[in-house]
Design a protein around this motif. Structure first.
Motif, mmCIF file in Angstrom:
data_model
loop_
_atom_site.group_PDB
_atom_site.id
_atom_site.type_symbol
_atom_site.label_atom_id
_atom_site.label_comp_id
_atom_site.label_asym_id
_atom_site.label_seq_id
_atom_site.Cartn_x
_atom_site.Cartn_y
_atom_site.Cartn_z
ATOM 1 N N GLY A 1 0.801 -1.212 0.000
ATOM 2 C CA GLY A 1 0.000 0.000 0.000
ATOM 3 C C GLY A 1 0.839 1.271 0.000
ATOM 4 N N SER A 2 2.061 1.144 0.486
ATOM 5 C CA SER A 2 2.919 2.323 0.537
ATOM 6 C C SER A 2 3.300 2.808 -0.857
ATOM 7 C CB SER A 2 4.189 2.012 1.331
ATOM 8 O OG SER A 2 3.875 1.685 2.660
ATOM 9 N N LEU A 3 3.264 1.890 -1.791
ATOM 10 C CA LEU A 3 3.665 2.269 -3.146
ATOM 11 C C LEU A 3 2.773 3.375 -3.684
ATOM 12 C CD1 LEU A 3 4.572 -1.113 -4.802
ATOM 13 C CD2 LEU A 3 6.038 0.878 -4.558
ATOM 14 N N GLN A 4 1.471 3.140 -3.576
ATOM 15 C CA GLN A 4 0.575 4.147 -4.144
ATOM 16 C C GLN A 4 0.546 5.397 -3.284
ATOM 17 O OE1 GLN A 4 -3.825 3.826 -3.975
ATOM 18 N NE2 GLN A 4 -3.451 1.968 -2.809
ATOM 19 N N HIS A 5 0.979 5.246 -2.033
ATOM 20 C CA HIS A 5 1.019 6.420 -1.170
ATOM 21 C C HIS A 5 2.207 7.316 -1.506
ATOM 22 C CE1 HIS A 5 1.933 8.587 2.673
ATOM 23 N NE2 HIS A 5 0.667 8.858 2.526
ATOM 24 N N TYR A 6 3.374 6.701 -1.647
ATOM 25 C CA TYR A 6 4.569 7.487 -1.917
ATOM 26 C C TYR A 6 4.727 7.822 -3.401
ATOM 27 C CZ TYR A 6 6.190 6.596 2.827
ATOM 28 O OH TYR A 6 6.307 6.549 4.188
ATOM 29 N N PHE A 7 4.163 6.989 -4.233
ATOM 30 C CA PHE A 7 4.308 7.201 -5.673
ATOM 31 C C PHE A 7 2.941 7.217 -6.341
ATOM 32 C CE2 PHE A 7 7.858 4.915 -3.875
ATOM 33 C CZ PHE A 7 8.927 5.719 -4.211
ATOM 34 N N PRO A 8 2.220 8.295 -6.130
ATOM 35 C CA PRO A 8 0.884 8.386 -6.729
ATOM 36 C C PRO A 8 0.952 8.399 -8.257
ATOM 37 C CG PRO A 8 1.558 10.494 -5.797
ATOM 38 C CD PRO A 8 2.586 9.493 -5.371
ATOM 39 N N GLY A 9 2.121 8.709 -8.773
ATOM 40 C CA GLY A 9 2.292 8.707 -10.235
ATOM 41 C C GLY A 9 2.459 7.305 -10.782
ATOM 42 N N GLY A 10 2.383 6.300 -9.893
ATOM 43 C CA GLY A 10 2.441 4.924 -10.352
ATOM 44 C C GLY A 10 3.837 4.481 -10.733
ATOM 45 N N LYS A 11 3.868 3.444 -11.511
ATOM 46 C CA LYS A 11 5.142 2.838 -11.883
ATOM 47 C C LYS A 11 6.054 3.827 -12.592
ATOM 48 C CE LYS A 11 6.972 -1.354 -14.006
ATOM 49 N NZ LYS A 11 6.684 -2.577 -14.779
ATOM 50 N N GLU A 12 5.457 4.643 -13.409
ATOM 51 C CA GLU A 12 6.266 5.602 -14.160
ATOM 52 C C GLU A 12 7.094 6.477 -13.221
ATOM 53 O OE1 GLU A 12 3.966 7.574 -17.121
ATOM 54 O OE2 GLU A 12 5.379 9.234 -17.335
ATOM 55 N N GLN A 13 6.442 6.983 -12.191
ATOM 56 C CA GLN A 13 7.150 7.831 -11.240
ATOM 57 C C GLN A 13 8.250 7.059 -10.526
ATOM 58 O OE1 GLN A 13 4.662 9.412 -8.146
ATOM 59 N NE2 GLN A 13 6.318 10.538 -7.159
ATOM 60 N N LEU A 14 7.907 5.857 -10.102
ATOM 61 C CA LEU A 14 8.891 5.051 -9.385
ATOM 62 C C LEU A 14 10.120 4.785 -10.260
ATOM 63 C CD1 LEU A 14 9.702 3.346 -6.944
ATOM 64 C CD2 LEU A 14 8.412 1.447 -7.922
#
Lengths: 200, 200
Positions: free
Chosen positions: B42-55
């Motif tokens: 769940g932290s992924l979408q919290h820290y990276f709301p831009g999704g995979k692209e942002q990460l």
DNA sequence: CGGCTACTATGACCACGGTCATAGACGGCC
DNA sequence: GGCCGTCTATGACCGTGGTCATAGTAGCCG
């Protein structure tokens, strides 16, 4: 692209290579390959019972043979061949493509290596083979130009490495700058080595 | 790997970079990143709301900064720094990793370029930025070593290109041969340029 | 003609993975 | 305590894509 009248099988291999070098292996779908080749989807499983892995491997091998064959062409095209001139010709093939196509695709062998080297042994081997069938003619051309035999293969590896790396940077920058820079820097160095100039 | 006590966000970026350089962008899943980082999904979408692209973009940028910072370390570690010595050190970082890890992962920036350059503009720009933040310190180091300013950046591009290309070949061959070869060939050439020897 | 092989054509299955939605836990601050 | 923002946790949706299964067509040979 002079592919018009090949068999459907070879067309699919060719199309796979084209798509892989643009989108990478993972993002290239089998259906996409069939469409691009103008071939029926069912032919894929008929010609490539080994599935995607087999198709990718053949595309990689094809790319290696293609690159190797180009070396001879470059040699023929040069009035007085030098190592630096050969390298410049190898680079120019890519800058030319950028001029005409407007967009810089990558090397399918590089794409396959990045995407499959850790996961798919056979593809890794295919990539290694492709690099080998590319390096050999380059090294051969170097010896023909008077480079000592034991230096030929190392220098060929250097040339291909620099080209692949510059290609990567050029794609990232959407600019041929890295390619022309590398050609401008490395070509004189290669010629200096060949003429036995003072290096090391 | 000295990452133990960073925040979960940075850990995820780091893990993403690690996984990308091994499997490529396409084959790296978000869930996989979370597991590798020991972070909740769940932290992924919290820290990276831009999704995979942002990460991915952040992982690429991180890799660029990391590579840039290493250059200063290499310079500190050399008694009498030379361009060839710097290049050899840059290459050695990779050969050392192969010795210890037993397996050769690639460069995350290269992987992102191959997989995303044509499809995802932002990632392509991130990769270009990463190469820039890597090239700058290398060029700076070269000028510090007496290389003429106008040659510094081209030579830095050549160095990074050769390294990236050799890394590619080395991965395909599962052998550091290409890396050591390129270091052995290019390093003397770079030193020859720096000392103003006869090249062109 | 019957049968065989090569190839074409399509639908279905199934796993994977990115994203969304929702809700639970923790901790500070009024 | 009650409220709220940060973070954690998990289930569900849905598209994509590789593969399998099953037919259908075309041409050749006996």
């Amino acid at each position: 692209m002079a592919v018009s009248e090949r068999g459907p099988r070879e067309r699919m291999v060719f199309s796979a290579a084209q798509l892989i070098r643009r989108h990478g292996v993972g993002a290239t779908g089998m259906r996409e390959v069939a469409v691009h080749a103008g071939a029926p989807r069912g032919s894929l499983q008929h010609y490539f019972p080994g599935g995607k892995e087999q198709l990718v491997n053949e595309a990689v091998a094809w790319a290696g043979r293609y690159a190797g064959r180009r070396v001879a062409r470059f040699m023929e095209g040069m009035a007085e061949p030098t190592p630096g001139g050969l390298f410049a010709a190898m680079v120019r093939q890519w800058t030319d493509e950028y001029e005409t196509a407007g967009l810089l695709a990558g090397c399918p062998v590089a794409a396959a290596t990045v995407d499959c080297a850790d996961a798919t042994e056979s593809t890794r081997e295919a990539a290694a083979g492709a690099f080998a069938t590319w390096t050999a003619p380059v090294a051969g051309a170097l010896t023909d130009m008077g480079v000592p035999t034991e230096r030929a293969e190392p220098l060929a590896t250097l040339m291909i490495s620099s080209l692949e790396g510059a290609l990567l940077i050029a794609r990232a920058e959407r600019d041929t700058r890295a390619l022309t820079t590398v050609a401008g820097e490395l070509a004189p160095m290669l010629d200096a080595v060949a003429t036995g100039a003072a290096c090391s």
